[in-house]
Design an enzyme around this catalytic site. Structure first.
Site, short mmCIF file in Angstrom:
data_model
loop_
_atom_site.label_atom_id
_atom_site.label_comp_id
_atom_site.label_asym_id
_atom_site.label_seq_id
_atom_site.Cartn_x
_atom_site.Cartn_y
_atom_site.Cartn_z
N CYS A 157 2.58 16.83 -7.29
CA CYS A 157 2.09 16.98 -8.66
C CYS A 157 3.15 17.62 -9.55
CB CYS A 157 0.84 17.86 -8.64
SG CYS A 157 0.25 18.37 -10.27
N CYS B 153 -0.28 15.00 -5.95
CA CYS B 153 -0.81 14.25 -7.09
C CYS B 153 -1.94 13.32 -6.67
CB CYS B 153 0.32 13.43 -7.71
SG CYS B 153 -0.19 12.39 -9.07
N LYS C 263 0.86 -1.18 0.00
CA LYS C 263 0.00 0.00 0.00
C LYS C 263 0.90 1.24 0.00
CE LYS C 263 -3.16 0.13 3.17
NZ LYS C 263 -3.93 0.39 4.39
N HIS D 248 -1.00 15.20 -14.87
CA HIS D 248 -2.45 14.98 -14.99
C HIS D 248 -3.00 15.66 -16.25
CE1 HIS D 248 -2.09 18.77 -12.66
NE2 HIS D 248 -3.15 19.12 -13.38
FE1 FES Z 1 -1.01 13.86 -10.77
FE2 FES Z 1 -0.98 16.44 -11.12
S1 FES Z 1 -2.46 15.31 -10.15
S2 FES Z 1 0.51 15.03 -11.73
#
Ligand code: FES
Length: 77
Positions: free
Chosen positions: A52, A41, A23, A56
Protein backbone atom coordinates in the site's frame (compact mmCIF):
# COMPACT_ATOMS: atom_id res chain seq x y z
CA UNK A 1 -27.94 -1.40 -23.55
CA UNK A 2 -24.29 -2.43 -23.31
CA UNK A 3 -22.92 -5.77 -24.48
CA UNK A 4 -22.06 -8.09 -21.56
CA UNK A 5 -18.31 -7.86 -22.18
CA UNK A 6 -18.37 -4.04 -22.09
CA UNK A 7 -20.29 -4.07 -18.81
CA UNK A 8 -17.74 -6.41 -17.23
CA UNK A 9 -14.84 -4.25 -18.45
CA UNK A 10 -16.38 -1.20 -16.80
CA UNK A 11 -16.25 -3.11 -13.51
CA UNK A 12 -12.52 -3.92 -13.59
CA UNK A 13 -10.84 -3.39 -10.25
CA UNK A 14 -7.33 -3.92 -11.62
CA UNK A 15 -6.75 -1.16 -14.17
CA UNK A 16 -3.00 -1.57 -14.87
CA UNK A 17 -1.11 -3.94 -12.56
CA UNK A 18 0.58 -6.88 -14.35
CA UNK A 19 -2.12 -6.98 -17.05
CA UNK A 20 0.09 -9.36 -19.06
CA UNK A 21 -0.61 -12.08 -16.47
CA UNK A 22 -3.85 -14.09 -16.50
CA UNK A 23 -3.98 -13.80 -12.69
CA UNK A 24 -2.02 -11.58 -10.31
CA UNK A 25 -0.85 -13.56 -7.31
CA UNK A 26 1.60 -12.35 -4.68
CA UNK A 27 3.19 -14.72 -2.23
CA UNK A 28 5.09 -13.45 0.78
CA UNK A 29 6.64 -15.60 3.46
CA UNK A 30 5.56 -14.32 6.84
CA UNK A 31 9.05 -14.98 8.20
CA UNK A 32 10.44 -12.45 5.70
CA UNK A 33 8.51 -9.52 7.15
CA UNK A 34 11.11 -7.13 8.49
CA UNK A 35 9.14 -4.39 10.17
CA UNK A 36 6.41 -4.74 12.79
CA UNK A 37 3.62 -3.46 10.45
CA UNK A 38 3.25 -4.13 6.72
CA UNK A 39 0.29 -2.83 4.70
CA UNK A 40 -0.81 -4.65 1.55
CA UNK A 41 -2.92 -2.94 -1.08
CA UNK A 42 -6.48 -4.09 -1.68
CA UNK A 43 -7.59 -1.20 -3.89
CA UNK A 44 -5.30 -2.06 -6.83
CA UNK A 45 -4.23 1.58 -7.21
CA UNK A 46 -0.87 1.42 -5.39
CA UNK A 47 2.21 2.39 -7.38
CA UNK A 48 4.17 0.01 -5.13
CA UNK A 49 1.73 -2.93 -5.44
CA UNK A 50 1.37 -5.25 -3.57
CA UNK A 51 2.43 -2.82 -0.83
CA UNK A 52 0.00 0.00 0.00
CA UNK A 53 1.22 3.53 -0.86
CA UNK A 54 -1.98 5.21 0.45
CA UNK A 55 -3.42 5.62 -3.07
CA UNK A 56 -6.65 4.24 -1.61
CA UNK A 57 -7.21 7.62 0.06
CA UNK A 58 -7.50 9.39 -3.31
CA UNK A 59 -9.52 6.52 -4.79
CA UNK A 60 -11.99 6.70 -1.90
CA UNK A 61 -12.24 10.48 -2.17
CA UNK A 62 -12.89 10.36 -5.92
CA UNK A 63 -15.32 7.44 -5.93
CA UNK A 64 -16.96 7.39 -2.51
CA UNK A 65 -15.56 3.90 -2.00
CA UNK A 66 -14.27 2.73 1.39
CA UNK A 67 -11.37 0.42 0.59
CA UNK A 68 -8.20 0.16 2.65
CA UNK A 69 -5.14 -2.03 3.08
CA UNK A 70 -4.63 -5.37 4.73
CA UNK A 71 -2.32 -4.66 7.68
CA UNK A 72 -0.12 -7.43 8.99
CA UNK A 73 1.23 -6.80 12.47
CA UNK A 74 4.13 -8.68 13.96
CA UNK A 75 3.77 -9.38 17.65
CA UNK A 76 6.77 -8.32 19.65
CA UNK A 77 7.35 -10.93 22.30
FE1 FES B 1 -4.34 0.29 -2.20
FE2 FES B 1 -3.70 1.44 0.06
S1 FES B 1 -5.06 -0.14 -0.22
S2 FES B 1 -2.94 1.88 -1.90
Amino acid sequence: FLPKKKKQRDCLINLKIQKENPKVVNEIDIEDLNSTNVCYCRCWRSKTFPVCDKSHLKHNELTGDNVGPLILKKKIL
